[in-house]
Design a protein around this motif. Structure first.
Motif, mmCIF file in Angstrom:
data_model
loop_
_atom_site.group_PDB
_atom_site.id
_atom_site.type_symbol
_atom_site.label_atom_id
_atom_site.label_comp_id
_atom_site.label_asym_id
_atom_site.label_seq_id
_atom_site.Cartn_x
_atom_site.Cartn_y
_atom_site.Cartn_z
ATOM 1 N N PRO A 122 0.797 -1.234 0.000
ATOM 2 C CA PRO A 122 0.000 0.000 0.000
ATOM 3 C C PRO A 122 0.825 1.276 0.000
ATOM 4 O O PRO A 122 0.535 2.218 -0.744
ATOM 5 C CB PRO A 122 -0.845 -0.129 1.270
ATOM 6 N N SER A 123 1.875 1.340 0.834
ATOM 7 C CA SER A 123 2.660 2.573 0.894
ATOM 8 C C SER A 123 3.449 2.784 -0.395
ATOM 9 O O SER A 123 3.572 3.918 -0.885
ATOM 10 C CB SER A 123 3.604 2.546 2.109
ATOM 11 N N THR A 124 3.971 1.691 -0.960
ATOM 12 C CA THR A 124 4.668 1.804 -2.242
ATOM 13 C C THR A 124 3.699 2.221 -3.336
ATOM 14 O O THR A 124 4.025 3.068 -4.181
ATOM 15 C CB THR A 124 5.336 0.467 -2.613
ATOM 16 N N GLY A 125 2.510 1.646 -3.329
ATOM 17 C CA GLY A 125 1.508 2.004 -4.323
ATOM 18 C C GLY A 125 1.147 3.469 -4.277
ATOM 19 O O GLY A 125 1.060 4.140 -5.313
ATOM 20 N N ARG A 126 0.967 3.983 -3.084
ATOM 21 C CA ARG A 126 0.629 5.407 -2.955
ATOM 22 C C ARG A 126 1.792 6.272 -3.417
ATOM 23 O O ARG A 126 1.598 7.295 -4.078
ATOM 24 C CB ARG A 126 0.247 5.733 -1.514
ATOM 25 N N ARG A 127 3.022 5.860 -3.098
ATOM 26 C CA ARG A 127 4.188 6.633 -3.518
ATOM 27 C C ARG A 127 4.326 6.636 -5.044
ATOM 28 O O ARG A 127 4.637 7.679 -5.642
ATOM 29 C CB ARG A 127 5.446 6.057 -2.870
ATOM 30 N N LYS A 128 4.056 5.497 -5.677
ATOM 31 C CA LYS A 128 4.140 5.434 -7.133
ATOM 32 C C LYS A 128 3.012 6.231 -7.782
ATOM 33 O O LYS A 128 3.215 6.866 -8.833
ATOM 34 C CB LYS A 128 4.100 3.976 -7.598
ATOM 35 N N ALA A 129 1.836 6.226 -7.167
ATOM 36 C CA ALA A 129 0.739 7.058 -7.684
ATOM 37 C C ALA A 129 1.112 8.532 -7.604
ATOM 38 O O ALA A 129 0.859 9.303 -8.543
ATOM 39 C CB ALA A 129 -0.538 6.787 -6.898
ATOM 40 N N GLN A 130 1.722 8.917 -6.509
ATOM 41 C CA GLN A 130 2.150 10.305 -6.354
ATOM 42 C C GLN A 130 3.188 10.667 -7.418
ATOM 43 O O GLN A 130 3.166 11.771 -7.978
ATOM 44 C CB GLN A 130 2.734 10.511 -4.962
ATOM 45 N N SER A 131 4.054 9.705 -7.752
ATOM 46 C CA SER A 131 5.083 9.959 -8.759
ATOM 47 C C SER A 131 4.458 10.192 -10.133
ATOM 48 O O SER A 131 4.833 11.142 -10.832
ATOM 49 C CB SER A 131 6.055 8.774 -8.819
ATOM 50 N N VAL A 132 3.504 9.334 -10.529
ATOM 51 C CA VAL A 132 2.935 9.502 -11.875
ATOM 52 C C VAL A 132 2.088 10.770 -11.970
ATOM 53 O O VAL A 132 1.990 11.381 -13.042
ATOM 54 C CB VAL A 132 2.118 8.269 -12.324
ATOM 55 N N VAL A 133 1.506 11.188 -10.856
ATOM 56 C CA VAL A 133 0.705 12.424 -10.871
ATOM 57 C C VAL A 133 1.617 13.654 -10.861
ATOM 58 O O VAL A 133 1.457 14.567 -11.679
ATOM 59 C CB VAL A 133 -0.270 12.444 -9.684
ATOM 60 N N GLU A 134 2.589 13.680 -9.942
ATOM 61 C CA GLU A 134 3.409 14.882 -9.774
ATOM 62 C C GLU A 134 4.543 14.965 -10.794
ATOM 63 O O GLU A 134 4.861 16.060 -11.262
ATOM 64 C CB GLU A 134 3.967 14.914 -8.353
ATOM 65 N N GLN A 135 5.148 13.832 -11.139
ATOM 66 C CA GLN A 135 6.289 13.859 -12.047
ATOM 67 C C GLN A 135 5.897 13.704 -13.511
ATOM 68 O O GLN A 135 6.497 14.325 -14.392
ATOM 69 C CB GLN A 135 7.283 12.741 -11.676
ATOM 70 N N ASP A 136 4.858 12.878 -13.774
ATOM 71 C CA ASP A 136 4.475 12.589 -15.156
ATOM 72 C C ASP A 136 3.220 13.323 -15.600
ATOM 73 O O ASP A 136 2.849 13.246 -16.773
ATOM 74 C CB ASP A 136 4.269 11.086 -15.339
ATOM 75 N N GLY A 137 2.556 13.988 -14.678
ATOM 76 C CA GLY A 137 1.382 14.766 -15.047
ATOM 77 C C GLY A 137 0.117 13.958 -15.259
ATOM 78 O O GLY A 137 -0.820 14.422 -15.917
ATOM 79 N N ALA A 138 0.052 12.741 -14.702
ATOM 80 C CA ALA A 138 -1.140 11.922 -14.860
ATOM 81 C C ALA A 138 -2.297 12.500 -14.046
ATOM 82 O O ALA A 138 -2.121 12.898 -12.902
ATOM 83 C CB ALA A 138 -0.868 10.490 -14.415
#
Length: 394
Positions: A76-92
């Motif tokens: 769960p914590s990794t999933g949330r961190r990866k979601a944050q990455s695609v939203v903040e870094q990749d603009g998803a």
């Protein structure tokens, strides 16, 4: 590609979508490529990639998707961190993925906090039940729908003395809760035992012995992936199948049947999806998937493909890439799908998928993965309990 337009509907079915220019978005696809669900995640990623390709090739939709891909590691914590990455870094501004329901529940919260649309790959009821929110739209079939598929069948054909064994996390608890509740609705069942194993366990001998020494007619297994495969292999080797029927809502998954081989013969499961289904435009999807990946799609490929395609229909209908506008258009929007006419139900945003019970039998020729004999289809409208019963009313 001939027929691609048929995969996503015609312009006449899309209402006011299309407008002026292309609606360009980034979709973050976050799947558990490593960890206990790695074998299931391949199909999920493939289905997402194929959906993005088909949406981009369909001029009627006027939607252009860039996919970015990450690994949740089923944590769960990794999933949330990866979601944050695609939203903040990749603009998803749209995300799809997870198979573990615990990860999906964490991403539910992330979607609400960040006002992005999320398509879960987990099946536990709370995802679109007690933990629902307006940003979450699920094309995966949930455990309440599967309980409808297997509960009457189990009580009427497999026995009423029931042992529940589950993997100890959100999905397992959801299976036990929903199947028990649904079996008791109209049937006199006796729960003779319950047991829980840690997610990712590999030795189930003690649980199998408990079940064998009980009065159980049937063991309902709230497990999937490696947990279910290891349990059934060990149960078969210890002779449990001779005295106790084994039923799991995920027993018919292709990766499970492939890994179990003959050990799956004579077991039972719920059916969310099979490549052989003659529903909707499934055969067109299967042909395209085989052409792309030289393999049959499984349920996780189906769910990912449906998630992105159905959400793209909402973007086209809204003629906007703003998730805040799309989330107001998607609920109740009728559209074609792999499983036939479908929609995200307006009160909880759960796709109204049909379901089936199934028996796993030896293939017609030779040995190998079990074939699935389908029971009677339960229509999508009949498979879903009222939203109030599931704890959500959007």
């Amino acid at each position: 590609m001939a027929g691609v337009a048929g995969l996503t509907g015609s312009a006449g079915c899309l209402g006011g979508g299309g407008g002026g220019g292309t609606n360009a978005i980034t979709y973050g696809v976050i799947s558990p490529m490593t960890g206990p669900y790695g074998g299931l995640a391949v199909g999920q990623r493939n289905g997402a990639e194929l959906a993005i390709k088909h949406v981009n090739e369909n001029d009627d939709l006027d939607v252009e998707i860039t996919g970015v891909y990450e690994d949740t590691e089923a944590d769960p914590s990794t999933g949330r961190r990866k979601a944050q990455s695609v939203v903040e870094q990749d603009g998803a501004s749209y995300i799809m993925g997870a198979i573990s329901s615990s990860v999906a529940l964490a991403l539910n919260e992330f979607a609400a906090d960040n006002e992005v649309i999320y398509n879960p790959g987990g099946a536990a009821v709370p995802i679109t039940g007690s933990n629902c929110n307006e940003w979450v739209f699920r094309a995966e079939t949930n455990t309440a729908q599967m309980a409808e598929a297997v509960s009457d069948f189990t009580a009427e054909n497999l026995g009423t003395n029931v042992w529940f064994h589950i993997a100890d996390y959100a999905y397992g608890e959801s299976v036990m809760s929903r199947v028990e509740k649904r079996m008791k609705d109209g049937h006199d069942i006796n729960v003779v035992g319950r047991s829980r194993s840690q997610l990712g366990s590999t030795n189930f001998n003690s649980y199998i012995s408990q079940i064998a020494n009980s009065d159980a007619d049937v063991a309902v297994l709230g497990m999937t992936g490696g947990d279910l495969i290891n349990f059934v292999k060990q149960a078969a080797s210890q002779g449990l199948k001779q005295d106790v029927n084994l039923m799991s809502p995920t027993m018919t998954f292709s990766v499970v049947r492939g890994a179990l081989g003959e050990a799956a013969y004579g077991t039972y499961g719920g059916v969310r999806y099979l490549p052989s289904l003659e529903t909707g435009d499934n055969q067109t999807f299967v042909e395209a998937y085989r052409s792309e990946y030289d393999a049959d799609p499984d349920n996780f490929a189906r769910a990912a493909y449906m998630s992105i395609r159905m959400t793209a229909r909402g973007i086209a209908e809204a003629d906007s890439t703003d998730p805040a506008e799309v989330k107001d258009v998607l609920p109740g929007l009728e559209m074609d799908s792999i499983l036939g006419p479908n929609q995200f139900r307006d009160c909880d945003h759960q796709a109204m998928n049909p379901v089936w019970p199934g028996e796993l039998v030896a293939p017609e020729s030779g040995s190998g993965p079990a074939a699935v004999e389908l029971g009677e289809m339960i229509d999508g409208a009949d498979a879903l309990p009222p939203c109030a019963d599931l704890g959500c009313n959007l």
